[in-house]
Scaffold this motif. Structure first.
Motif, short mmCIF file in Angstrom:
data_model
loop_
_atom_site.label_atom_id
_atom_site.label_comp_id
_atom_site.label_asym_id
_atom_site.label_seq_id
_atom_site.Cartn_x
_atom_site.Cartn_y
_atom_site.Cartn_z
N ASP A 169 0.86 -1.17 0.00
CA ASP A 169 0.00 0.00 0.00
C ASP A 169 0.90 1.22 0.00
N THR A 170 1.29 1.65 -1.20
CA THR A 170 2.23 2.76 -1.35
C THR A 170 1.91 3.50 -2.63
N THR A 171 2.58 4.60 -2.85
CA THR A 171 2.44 5.33 -4.11
C THR A 171 3.51 4.82 -5.07
N TYR A 172 3.08 4.38 -6.23
CA TYR A 172 3.99 3.83 -7.24
C TYR A 172 4.28 4.86 -8.31
N ASP A 173 5.50 4.83 -8.83
CA ASP A 173 5.84 5.66 -9.98
C ASP A 173 5.33 4.95 -11.23
N LYS A 174 4.43 5.61 -11.93
CA LYS A 174 3.79 4.98 -13.09
C LYS A 174 4.81 4.50 -14.11
N ASP A 175 5.77 5.34 -14.49
CA ASP A 175 6.73 4.97 -15.53
C ASP A 175 7.56 3.75 -15.12
N ASN A 176 8.07 3.75 -13.90
CA ASN A 176 8.86 2.61 -13.42
C ASN A 176 8.03 1.34 -13.39
N LEU A 177 6.80 1.47 -12.93
CA LEU A 177 5.90 0.32 -12.82
C LEU A 177 5.58 -0.25 -14.20
N MET A 178 5.31 0.63 -15.15
CA MET A 178 4.98 0.16 -16.50
C MET A 178 6.19 -0.50 -17.15
N GLU A 179 7.37 0.04 -16.92
CA GLU A 179 8.59 -0.56 -17.48
C GLU A 179 8.84 -1.95 -16.87
N ALA A 180 8.63 -2.07 -15.57
CA ALA A 180 8.81 -3.38 -14.91
C ALA A 180 7.81 -4.39 -15.47
N PHE A 181 6.57 -3.96 -15.64
CA PHE A 181 5.54 -4.84 -16.18
C PHE A 181 5.92 -5.30 -17.59
N LYS A 182 6.31 -4.35 -18.44
CA LYS A 182 6.67 -4.68 -19.82
C LYS A 182 7.89 -5.60 -19.88
N ALA A 183 8.86 -5.37 -19.00
CA ALA A 183 10.08 -6.21 -18.98
C ALA A 183 9.72 -7.66 -18.63
N GLY A 184 8.88 -7.84 -17.62
CA GLY A 184 8.45 -9.19 -17.26
C GLY A 184 7.68 -9.85 -18.39
N ARG A 185 6.83 -9.07 -19.03
CA ARG A 185 6.04 -9.61 -20.14
C ARG A 185 6.92 -10.00 -21.33
N GLU A 186 7.96 -9.24 -21.55
CA GLU A 186 8.89 -9.59 -22.64
C GLU A 186 9.55 -10.95 -22.34
N GLN A 187 9.93 -11.15 -21.08
CA GLN A 187 10.55 -12.43 -20.70
C GLN A 187 9.57 -13.59 -20.86
N ILE A 188 8.31 -13.38 -20.52
CA ILE A 188 7.31 -14.44 -20.69
C ILE A 188 7.11 -14.71 -22.17
#
Length: 168
Positions: free
Chosen positions: A98-117
């Motif tokens: 339960d925190t404030t997330y940085d949108k850009d960092n979060l989206m990059e992390a999501f995309k990086a994981g998806r690229e690996q999958i």
């Protein structure tokens, strides 16, 4: 059973639909609780990132031959995760902070994981079994379908979050 190309297309469609909705939210909106008891869109995204990390560990971990159809569990996963009338409990290890997330960092992390999958879909033998304690002994193919259905479930959730934020 679908080809790896078809499976990759389904995975990419689910990922892109999710990204389209979340990308449309501002930094403030992505971190806004839309209604009591809800996660923010950022928390949903972090939840998917944590889940993807676990899936990647299983996909790239030890495997073994199976003596059952590689897609035997897919219908059960589909039925469970695409039933939007039920609330499913999340294992503790993938509950977002339960925190404030940085949108850009979060989206990059999501995309990086998806690229690996996506790379796993293209390069691994999806018919082998693997170890994922919360699922027992799924095949890699079943884990990929889990990722797709899990994404579709949370796409439905972020659509509702986004609609609620617009109506505020």
């Amino acid at each position: 059973m679908k080809t790896a190309t078809d499976l990759l297309q389904d995975f990419e469609e689910a990922t892109n639909e999710y990204l389209e909705i979340v990308s449309g939210l501002s930094q403030d909106e992505i971190n806004t609780v839309p209604y009591p008891g809800s996660w923010t869109a950022a928390q949903v995204t972090e939840h998917l990132c944590k889940s993807d990390k676990g899936m990647l560990g299983a996909l790239n971990g030890p495997v073994y031959p199976t003596n059952r159809p590689a897609d035997a569990g897919v219908d059960g996963l589909r039925k469970t995760f695409l039933d939007f009338s039920t609330k499913l409990p999340s294992p503790d290890f993938i509950i977002p902070e339960d925190t404030t997330y940085d949108k850009d960092n979060l989206m990059e992390a999501f995309k990086a994981g998806r690229e690996q999958i996506g790379n796993a879909i293209k390069s691994l033998d999806l018919t082998t079994g693997c170890q994922m304690p919360i699922f027992g002994e799924p095949t890699r193919l079943e884990l990929i379908y889990f990722v797709i259905f899990h994404t579709q479930r949370h796409t439905n959730q972020v659509k509702r979050i986004s609609e609620k934020l617009v109506s505020v």
